[in-house]
Design an enzyme around this catalytic site. Sequence first.
Site, PDB file in Angstrom:
ATOM      1  N   ASP A  87       0.900  -1.347   0.080  1.00 55.68           N
ATOM      2  CA  ASP A  87      -0.020   0.264  -0.047  1.00 55.68           C
ATOM      3  C   ASP A  87       0.904   1.270   0.035  1.00 55.68           C
ATOM      4  O   ASP A  87       1.030   2.024   0.804  1.00 55.68           O
ATOM      5  CB  ASP A  87      -1.024  -0.151   1.146  1.00 55.68           C
ATOM      6  CG  ASP A  87      -2.435  -0.805   0.819  1.00 55.68           C
ATOM      7  OD1 ASP A  87      -2.416  -1.438  -0.164  1.00 55.68           O
ATOM      8  OD2 ASP A  87      -3.316  -0.812   1.625  1.00 55.68           O
ATOM      9  N   HIS A 228      -8.736  -5.417   9.500  1.00 52.84           N
ATOM     10  CA  HIS A 228      -8.820  -6.362   8.720  1.00 52.84           C
ATOM     11  C   HIS A 228      -8.877  -7.823   9.286  1.00 52.84           C
ATOM     12  O   HIS A 228      -9.391  -8.790   8.539  1.00 52.84           O
ATOM     13  CB  HIS A 228      -7.969  -6.452   7.556  1.00 52.84           C
ATOM     14  CG  HIS A 228      -8.022  -5.175   6.689  1.00 52.84           C
ATOM     15  ND1 HIS A 228      -8.861  -4.832   6.018  1.00 52.84           N
ATOM     16  CD2 HIS A 228      -7.222  -4.209   6.759  1.00 52.84           C
ATOM     17  CE1 HIS A 228      -8.917  -3.510   5.345  1.00 52.84           C
ATOM     18  NE2 HIS A 228      -7.645  -3.289   5.714  1.00 52.84           N
ATOM     19  N   ASP A 255      -3.286  -4.001   7.997  1.00 59.74           N
ATOM     20  CA  ASP A 255      -3.963  -3.307   9.187  1.00 59.74           C
ATOM     21  C   ASP A 255      -2.981  -2.122   9.420  1.00 59.74           C
ATOM     22  O   ASP A 255      -1.651  -2.129   9.819  1.00 59.74           O
ATOM     23  CB  ASP A 255      -3.945  -4.273  10.321  1.00 59.74           C
ATOM     24  CG  ASP A 255      -5.397  -4.932  10.286  1.00 59.74           C
ATOM     25  OD1 ASP A 255      -6.386  -4.370   9.680  1.00 59.74           O
ATOM     26  OD2 ASP A 255      -5.583  -6.180  10.514  1.00 59.74           O
TER      27      ASP A 255
END
Length: 343
Positions: A87, A228, A255
């Site tokens: 990410d 999550h 997370d």
Amino acid sequence: MASFSTRDSKTIFFFFGLRAACLSLCLVGSVAELQRFEHPPKADGSLSFLVVGDWGRRGLYNQSQVALQMGLIGEKAEIDFVISTGDNFYEDGLTGVDDPAFNESFSNIYTAPGLNKQWYNVLGNHDYRGDAEAQLSPVLRTIDKRWLCLRSFIVNAEIVDFFFVDTTPFVDDYFTNPKNHTYDWRGVTPREDYLSNLLKDVDSALKDSSAKWKIVVGHHTIKSAGHHGVTQELVTQLLPILKANNIDFYVNGHDHCLEHISDTHSEINFFTSGGGSKAWRGDIKWWSPEELKLYYDGQGFMSIQMTKASADIAFYDVFGNVLHKWSLSKHLRSATNRTFTYA
Ligand SMILES: *[C@@H]1O[C@H](CO)[C@@H](O)[C@H](O)[C@H]1NC(C)=O
Ligand SMILES: *[C@@H]1O[C@H](CO)[C@@H](O)[C@H](O)[C@H]1NC(C)=O
Ligand SMILES: *[C@@H]1O[C@H](CO)[C@@H](O)[C@H](O)[C@H]1NC(C)=O
Ligand SMILES: *[C@@H]1O[C@H](CO)[C@@H](O)[C@H](O)[C@H]1NC(C)=O
């Protein structure tokens, strides 16, 4: 096939060009091996690195504060490289190799001299929502020579082998219930073949590894008390391989928090370093206190310092305060004979 030249003198970093050339000629159509990179430890045999995840937000949500502290800790710890657990660019990855987000969220944020090191990056689910192949492109390495992102690859650092695993394609929901998101699945289809080849490659690479330590890095969680929670697909498909090969650590993001969770059924320690920017989600799930060593809901990052015989882990918040420290010693003759120290 990409090729790499030697980096700055401190970071000896080269690609096994011959091996790759042979593989692309000899193994077309069969299982491709994972690309390997060499990153030797320091002359004294030690290795030091930082782990950050879930970060690219143009400095917002404390990304710049985390970057500042990473720079200070990175300099003090004389890190060899940085690992990103994915990410890398929010919300939807990069639009292409010329997306200014690359500069705005990476190059212009992690500017501290202590972070002027090789970065080893994997893709997260948000990266797959953009042009995923752009992040893999050598063009980005010409814009910022620290950057290296591949789907799955291996870094041999003598005392430790790192196995970077592309975890996003394992998650069923992204395929069956993508909500309003589109995912760039170029290069990972047919999905079943991609996943089974990847698992085979990871398993055989782990079996071939003779390094004292084995660390697996992926974006998605295996054990997490965060928003999550656990990624069931990885528990079912990847975890058995990690257990069978006695890996030491599984390191992930996804997370947006910092976690250390041990395993009562194996010697694997699970570390979540997903606090690179937006955090404070506030929805922590219950986790067995016997296993949960750290849960921090806010921003921060992790450092690891290793020798052949020991690993020292620390988690830091946005002020550079140590949130949690943990050490592991390995007797050199036995992989299962270990000493734990809590601080
Ligand atoms: C930035 O970090 C501080 C200290 O942890 C926290 O109080 C604040 O809420 C954070 N800001 C954001 C936008 O998360
Ligand atoms: C990023 O910054 C570098 C140097 O600061 C510049 O050469 C390059 O054009 C920039 N790239 C983008 C996509 O903004
Ligand atoms: C999906 O997009 C539609 C149309 O733009 C919008 O009405 C809907 O709320 C979106 N759904 C989600 C889950 O974001
Ligand atoms: C670990 O190894 C050392 C040295 O071989 C030995 O003395 C010790 O008893 C071992 N500990 C355990 C728990 O097996």
